[in-house]
Design a protein around this motif. Structure first.
Motif, PDB file in Angstrom:
ATOM      1  N   ASP A   1     -11.483  14.872  -0.715  1.00 16.78           N
ATOM      2  CA  ASP A   1     -10.810  16.174  -0.582  1.00 16.78           C
ATOM      3  C   ASP A   1      -9.628  16.077   0.373  1.00 16.78           C
ATOM      4  N   THR A   2      -9.686  15.113   1.288  1.00 19.54           N
ATOM      5  CA  THR A   2      -8.673  15.058   2.347  1.00 19.54           C
ATOM      6  C   THR A   2      -7.840  13.771   2.303  1.00 19.54           C
ATOM      7  N   CYS A   3      -8.135  12.897   1.337  1.00 21.67           N
ATOM      8  CA  CYS A   3      -7.374  11.631   1.196  1.00 21.67           C
ATOM      9  C   CYS A   3      -6.851  11.536  -0.238  1.00 21.67           C
ATOM     10  N   ARG A   4      -5.739  10.845  -0.421  1.00 24.89           N
ATOM     11  CA  ARG A   4      -5.374  10.417  -1.784  1.00 24.89           C
ATOM     12  C   ARG A   4      -5.777   8.963  -1.922  1.00 24.89           C
ATOM     13  N   LEU A   5      -6.567   8.685  -2.967  1.00 20.73           N
ATOM     14  CA  LEU A   5      -7.087   7.341  -3.207  1.00 20.73           C
ATOM     15  C   LEU A   5      -6.793   6.974  -4.653  1.00 20.73           C
ATOM     16  N   TRP A   6      -6.127   5.846  -4.843  1.00 19.56           N
ATOM     17  CA  TRP A   6      -5.839   5.392  -6.209  1.00 19.56           C
ATOM     18  C   TRP A   6      -6.567   4.079  -6.457  1.00 19.56           C
ATOM     19  N   ASP A   7      -7.085   3.939  -7.660  1.00 30.11           N
ATOM     20  CA  ASP A   7      -7.720   2.668  -8.024  1.00 30.11           C
ATOM     21  C   ASP A   7      -6.663   1.557  -7.944  1.00 30.11           C
ATOM     22  N   ILE A   8      -7.015   0.472  -7.260  1.00 31.98           N
ATOM     23  CA  ILE A   8      -6.004  -0.591  -7.042  1.00 31.98           C
ATOM     24  C   ILE A   8      -5.541  -1.189  -8.368  1.00 31.98           C
ATOM     25  N   LYS A   9      -6.482  -1.367  -9.312  1.00 39.53           N
ATOM     26  CA  LYS A   9      -6.112  -2.047 -10.568  1.00 39.53           C
ATOM     27  C   LYS A   9      -5.385  -1.113 -11.532  1.00 39.53           C
TER      28      LYS A   9
END
Ligand code: 5GP
Length: 245
Positions: free
Chosen positions: A182-190
């Protein structure tokens, strides 16, 4: 029992100890300062579990001590996205040369405006020394979390953290509140797939599936690093309490 405080994502309850509060994570999701609302089963449970893993990683046990939250959101950005891309016209996904640390003033009626250290001082939110401390702590959190998320196959694009003054000693400032998708943007590395609240904000679907995947990857990685590590590769933040002069 009635909560003593209810925000968009959490409720706070008193306990027998006046310096200790119990925090409940809600399943509610909001975006655009409450303009968009929904509920996701298990979101609260998952955000709490992810927050606990991350605090363990930061070796900053999430004390249940009562704090008064500073009215500042401390945001760290590694890659352009969200309000930075909108405000500056920079394409989402553009990496920064160095992380950006910025403040927002926590006030829903004002739309959490972007502020600088001078505003924080004049609004009596934090002294200049405290602003420097908050930014330094945010950079340390960023360094640790970039490594940790990377090992879990996730790119830490940006995040928001909050700090509070201990009720029992307001001169002490500690990291507080959740750190979750909810408080971070996280993208799949691949694949570059978004694994955070942007799935809700941008109607991408499979919101909870992404949160579950983040939790399971983090738990797997954490199990490789027991609390008494000594030899692990993550840098330990030295402290999270403002040493008061
Ligand atoms: P932006 O300013 O691009 O909207 O957000 C930057 C980062 O901080 C994102 O990871 C976003 O999730 C987080 N963030 C900023 N403001 C808030 C807020 O009011 N609530 C939550 N949950 N996250 C925020």
């Amino acid at each position: 029992m009635e909560p003593i405080y209810e925000g968009k994502a959490k409720r706070l309850y008193t306990t027998d100890n006046p310096n200790v509060l119990r925090m409940e994570y809600k399943d509610d999701a909001t975006a655009g300062n409450g303009a968009k609302k929904a509920q996701f089963e298990n979101k609260g449970r998952m955000n709490k579990a992810i927050t606990l893993v991350i605090y363990r990683m930061l070796e900053n046990p999430p004390g249940r001590k009562k704090v008064s939250i500073l009215p500042l959101e401390v945001i760290v950005r590694n890659i352009a996205a969200g309000s930075f891309s909108r405000r500056m016209g920079v394409k989402e996904g553009t990496p920064f040369k160095k992380p950006i640390v910025e403040f927002s003033y926590k006030d829903d009626s004002l739309g959490d405006p972007f502020i600088n250290d001078d505003y924080a001082r004049e609004m009596n939110s934090a002294t200049e020394e405290e602003c420097a401390f908050l930014k330094n702590q945010a950079r340390i959190v960023n360094d640790v979390l970039i490594d940790f998320f990377k090992q879990a196959g996730l790119t830490l694009v940006d995040f928001k953290i909050e700090f509070g003054r201990l009720a029992e000693d307001p001169s002490q400032i500690v990291l507080a509140d959740e750190i979750s998708p909810d408080t971070c943007r996280l993208w799949d590395i691949k694949t570059g797939e978004k694994m955070d609240k942007d799935r809700f904000r941008q109607d991408l679907g499979n919101v909870m599936e992404a949160y579950e995947e983040v939790l399971s990857r983090l738990q797997n990685k954490l199990s490789l690093f027991p609390p008494s590590h000594g030899s692990r590769s993550f840098r330990r933040p030295p402290f999270f309490i403002l040493p008061h002069s």
